[in-house]
Structure formats: structure tokens, C-alpha cells
Design a protein around this motif. Structure first.
Motif, PDB file in Angstrom:
ATOM      1  N   VAL A  58       0.909  -1.101  -0.034  1.00 54.11           N
ATOM      2  CA  VAL A  58      -0.191  -0.148  -0.167  1.00 54.11           C
ATOM      3  C   VAL A  58       0.756   1.113   0.080  1.00 54.11           C
ATOM      4  O   VAL A  58       1.555   1.279   1.031  1.00 54.11           O
ATOM      5  N   ASP A  59       0.838   1.781  -0.993  1.00 50.29           N
ATOM      6  CA  ASP A  59       1.517   3.421  -1.169  1.00 50.29           C
ATOM      7  C   ASP A  59       0.667   4.415  -0.576  1.00 50.29           C
ATOM      8  O   ASP A  59      -0.623   4.503  -1.194  1.00 50.29           O
ATOM      9  N   PHE A  60       1.028   5.176   0.070  1.00 50.75           N
ATOM     10  CA  PHE A  60       0.258   6.181   0.751  1.00 50.75           C
ATOM     11  C   PHE A  60       1.264   7.381   1.337  1.00 50.75           C
ATOM     12  O   PHE A  60       2.358   7.305   1.444  1.00 50.75           O
ATOM     13  N   LYS A  61       0.332   8.637   1.687  1.00 47.05           N
ATOM     14  CA  LYS A  61       1.069   9.575   2.304  1.00 47.05           C
ATOM     15  C   LYS A  61       0.590   9.812   3.825  1.00 47.05           C
ATOM     16  O   LYS A  61      -0.728   9.566   4.055  1.00 47.05           O
ATOM     17  N   GLU A  62       1.285  10.040   4.939  1.00 46.16           N
ATOM     18  CA  GLU A  62       0.729  10.175   6.089  1.00 46.16           C
ATOM     19  C   GLU A  62       1.519  11.450   6.626  1.00 46.16           C
ATOM     20  O   GLU A  62       2.923  11.355   6.700  1.00 46.16           O
ATOM     21  N   ASN A  63       0.880  12.412   6.986  1.00 44.64           N
ATOM     22  CA  ASN A  63       1.616  13.529   7.461  1.00 44.64           C
ATOM     23  C   ASN A  63       2.561  14.281   6.470  1.00 44.64           C
ATOM     24  O   ASN A  63       3.556  14.756   6.579  1.00 44.64           O
ATOM     25  N   ASN A  64       2.082  14.314   5.377  1.00 45.74           N
ATOM     26  CA  ASN A  64       2.804  14.659   3.984  1.00 45.74           C
ATOM     27  C   ASN A  64       4.090  13.709   3.950  1.00 45.74           C
ATOM     28  O   ASN A  64       5.002  14.308   3.098  1.00 45.74           O
ATOM     29  N   VAL A  65       4.330  12.525   4.486  1.00 45.81           N
ATOM     30  CA  VAL A  65       5.406  11.890   4.121  1.00 45.81           C
ATOM     31  C   VAL A  65       5.035  10.650   3.143  1.00 45.81           C
ATOM     32  O   VAL A  65       4.100   9.805   3.754  1.00 45.81           O
ATOM     33  N   LYS A  66       5.738  10.319   2.152  1.00 47.99           N
ATOM     34  CA  LYS A  66       5.592   9.313   1.326  1.00 47.99           C
ATOM     35  C   LYS A  66       5.961   7.962   2.137  1.00 47.99           C
ATOM     36  O   LYS A  66       7.003   7.871   2.601  1.00 47.99           O
ATOM     37  N   SER A  67       5.008   7.242   2.077  1.00 45.60           N
ATOM     38  CA  SER A  67       5.130   5.833   2.825  1.00 45.60           C
ATOM     39  C   SER A  67       4.534   4.474   2.030  1.00 45.60           C
ATOM     40  O   SER A  67       4.086   4.636   1.145  1.00 45.60           O
ATOM     41  N   SER A  68       5.011   3.545   2.503  1.00 45.81           N
ATOM     42  CA  SER A  68       4.500   2.240   2.002  1.00 45.81           C
ATOM     43  C   SER A  68       4.354   1.220   3.156  1.00 45.81           C
ATOM     44  O   SER A  68       5.127   1.216   4.077  1.00 45.81           O
ATOM     45  N   ALA A  69       3.186   0.440   2.984  1.00 47.09           N
ATOM     46  CA  ALA A  69       3.413  -0.788   4.146  1.00 47.09           C
ATOM     47  C   ALA A  69       3.111  -2.057   3.129  1.00 47.09           C
ATOM     48  O   ALA A  69       2.442  -2.208   2.216  1.00 47.09           O
ATOM     49  N   LYS A  70       3.490  -3.073   3.937  1.00 45.76           N
ATOM     50  CA  LYS A  70       3.234  -4.456   3.144  1.00 45.76           C
ATOM     51  C   LYS A  70       2.552  -5.311   4.106  1.00 45.76           C
ATOM     52  O   LYS A  70       2.828  -5.391   5.154  1.00 45.76           O
ATOM     53  N   PHE A  71       1.424  -6.189   3.503  1.00 48.53           N
ATOM     54  CA  PHE A  71       0.552  -6.809   4.362  1.00 48.53           C
ATOM     55  C   PHE A  71       0.584  -8.229   3.605  1.00 48.53           C
ATOM     56  O   PHE A  71       0.509  -8.369   2.388  1.00 48.53           O
ATOM     57  N   ALA A  72       0.608  -9.386   4.358  1.00 51.26           N
ATOM     58  CA  ALA A  72       0.196 -10.540   3.738  1.00 51.26           C
ATOM     59  C   ALA A  72      -1.110 -10.519   3.282  1.00 51.26           C
ATOM     60  O   ALA A  72      -2.166  -9.905   3.909  1.00 51.26           O
ATOM     61  N   ASN A  73      -1.606 -11.580   2.573  1.00 57.38           N
ATOM     62  CA  ASN A  73      -2.853 -11.621   2.243  1.00 57.38           C
ATOM     63  C   ASN A  73      -4.023 -11.896   3.022  1.00 57.38           C
ATOM     64  O   ASN A  73      -5.089 -11.285   2.937  1.00 57.38           O
ATOM     65  N   ASP A  74      -3.491 -12.548   4.397  1.00 55.15           N
ATOM     66  CA  ASP A  74      -4.435 -12.673   5.295  1.00 55.15           C
ATOM     67  C   ASP A  74      -4.638 -11.604   6.445  1.00 55.15           C
ATOM     68  O   ASP A  74      -5.251 -11.503   7.385  1.00 55.15           O
ATOM     69  N   GLY A  75      -3.966 -10.538   5.853  1.00 63.42           N
ATOM     70  CA  GLY A  75      -3.901  -9.142   6.660  1.00 63.42           C
ATOM     71  C   GLY A  75      -2.946  -8.826   7.517  1.00 63.42           C
ATOM     72  O   GLY A  75      -2.747  -7.885   8.401  1.00 63.42           O
ATOM     73  N   GLU A  76      -1.875  -9.869   7.815  1.00 60.89           N
ATOM     74  CA  GLU A  76      -0.999  -9.549   8.846  1.00 60.89           C
ATOM     75  C   GLU A  76       0.069  -8.473   8.143  1.00 60.89           C
ATOM     76  O   GLU A  76       0.753  -8.430   7.040  1.00 60.89           O
ATOM     77  N   TRP A  77       0.413  -7.565   9.255  1.00 59.81           N
ATOM     78  CA  TRP A  77       1.543  -6.431   8.864  1.00 59.81           C
ATOM     79  C   TRP A  77       2.591  -7.265   8.623  1.00 59.81           C
ATOM     80  O   TRP A  77       3.183  -7.945   9.503  1.00 59.81           O
ATOM     81  N   LEU A  78       3.234  -6.865   7.475  1.00 58.93           N
ATOM     82  CA  LEU A  78       5.031  -7.361   7.301  1.00 58.93           C
ATOM     83  C   LEU A  78       6.118  -6.296   7.526  1.00 58.93           C
ATOM     84  O   LEU A  78       6.976  -6.417   7.958  1.00 58.93           O
TER      85      LEU A  78
END
Length: 155
Positions: A58-78
Motif C-alpha cells: 500500500v503506497d500512501f502519504k501520512e503527515n505529508n510523508v511518502k510511505s508504503s506498508a506491506k501486508f500478507a494476504n491474510d491481513g498480517e502486517w509485514l
């Protein structure tokens, strides 16, 4: 009902099932979206994309900072990666880069947090046709160095 009519119906059903499977792979499971929203409630412009390993980035911005997060298909944060200015990384990290990559430009810098692993910095440096990805701990210890081929080079 004739043999060919039944065959056509079965073919249409099979096609619809296949289309649903393909479509389901293009969208993350609700648990992925829910966990993302819980972890990053102020995220803006979230864009989900499927990775080759089946996980979701998931590419996104948070507080104007470019970020990304990766999750397993079952929703687990990686993993989470956040862009940071090189001037804002610990002085030990800056010193390592300045000493070992004198004359190189810092192209980008990210703070990486991984599940059940340490947090580290991923720094991309380049000079002419030399391009490196350097992974360092907070205290400036080398984890890994990867030499990358610079885009557009014929080496």
C-alpha cells in the motif's frame, strides 16, 4: 435441453467463476484494508497493489510523508517504509555514508520497520554509473550493500 446447450451453459459458468477469481486477486481482502486503516488512520491517497509473492503493498502519504506498508494476504502486517531526509537520520548513519561513499549523491533514504526484526535505514547512493543500495542499523552498522545497475546504462 440438448448436449450443446448444456455445454454452452457450463462454459459460461466456468468463465464467470474464472472471472471472479481473477477479479478477486486484483483487490485486497477486506482484512487487509481494515488492518491498514487501523494501523494508519491518517493515511491519504492509499493505493493497493499486488506483489509477486502474493502480498499487498500500500503506497500512501501520512503527515505529508511518502510511505508504503506491506501486508500478507491474510491481513498480517509485514513491513513499513517511510521516506526520511538524509539530514534527519542518526549521525552514525550519515557518518558511515559520508566515509564509505564520499562523492556519491544520496538519491533517497527510507526508514524500514519489519515485523519481528530491527528497524533500519535503506539508503540509495549514486555517482555517475555507480549505484548502491545500503542497509544500515540506527547506529551506523552495515547490514547489506547491493550494487545496482543504474537505469539506462549498458553495463
Amino acid at each position: 435441453m440438448g448436449y450443446y446447450s448444456m455445454k454452452k451453459i457450463l462454459l459460461v459458468i466456468a468463465f464467470c467463476c474464472f472471472a471472479n477469481i481473477v477479479n478477486a486477486q486484483k483487490k485486497p481482502a477486506e482484512v487487509v484494508k481494515t488492518n491498514f486503516k487501523q494501523m494508519f488512520p491518517t493515511a491519504q491517497k492509499a493505493k493497493f497493489s499486488r506483489e509477486k509473492d502474493g502480498s499487498w503493498e500500500v503506497d500512501f502519504k501520512e503527515n505529508n510523508v511518502k510511505s508504503s506498508a506491506k501486508f500478507a494476504n491474510d491481513g498480517e502486517w509485514l513491513e513499513t517504509e517511510r521516506s526520511v531526509k538524509f539530514a534527519n537520520v542518526p549521525v552514525e548513519v550519515q557518518d558511515y555514508i559520508k566515509k564509505n561513499y564520499a562523492g556519491f549523491d544520496v538519491e533517497s533514504c527510507e526508514e524500514v520497520k519489519q515485523k519481528e526484526k530491527m528497524t533500519f535505514f535503506e539508503i540509495f547512493v549514486e555517482k555517475k554509473r555507480q549505484n548502491f543500495e545500503v542497509l544500515l542499523t540506527h547506529d551506523g552498522k552495515l547490514i547489506e550493500e547491493k550494487k545496482n545497475k543504474k537505469a539506462g546504462s549498458n553495463d
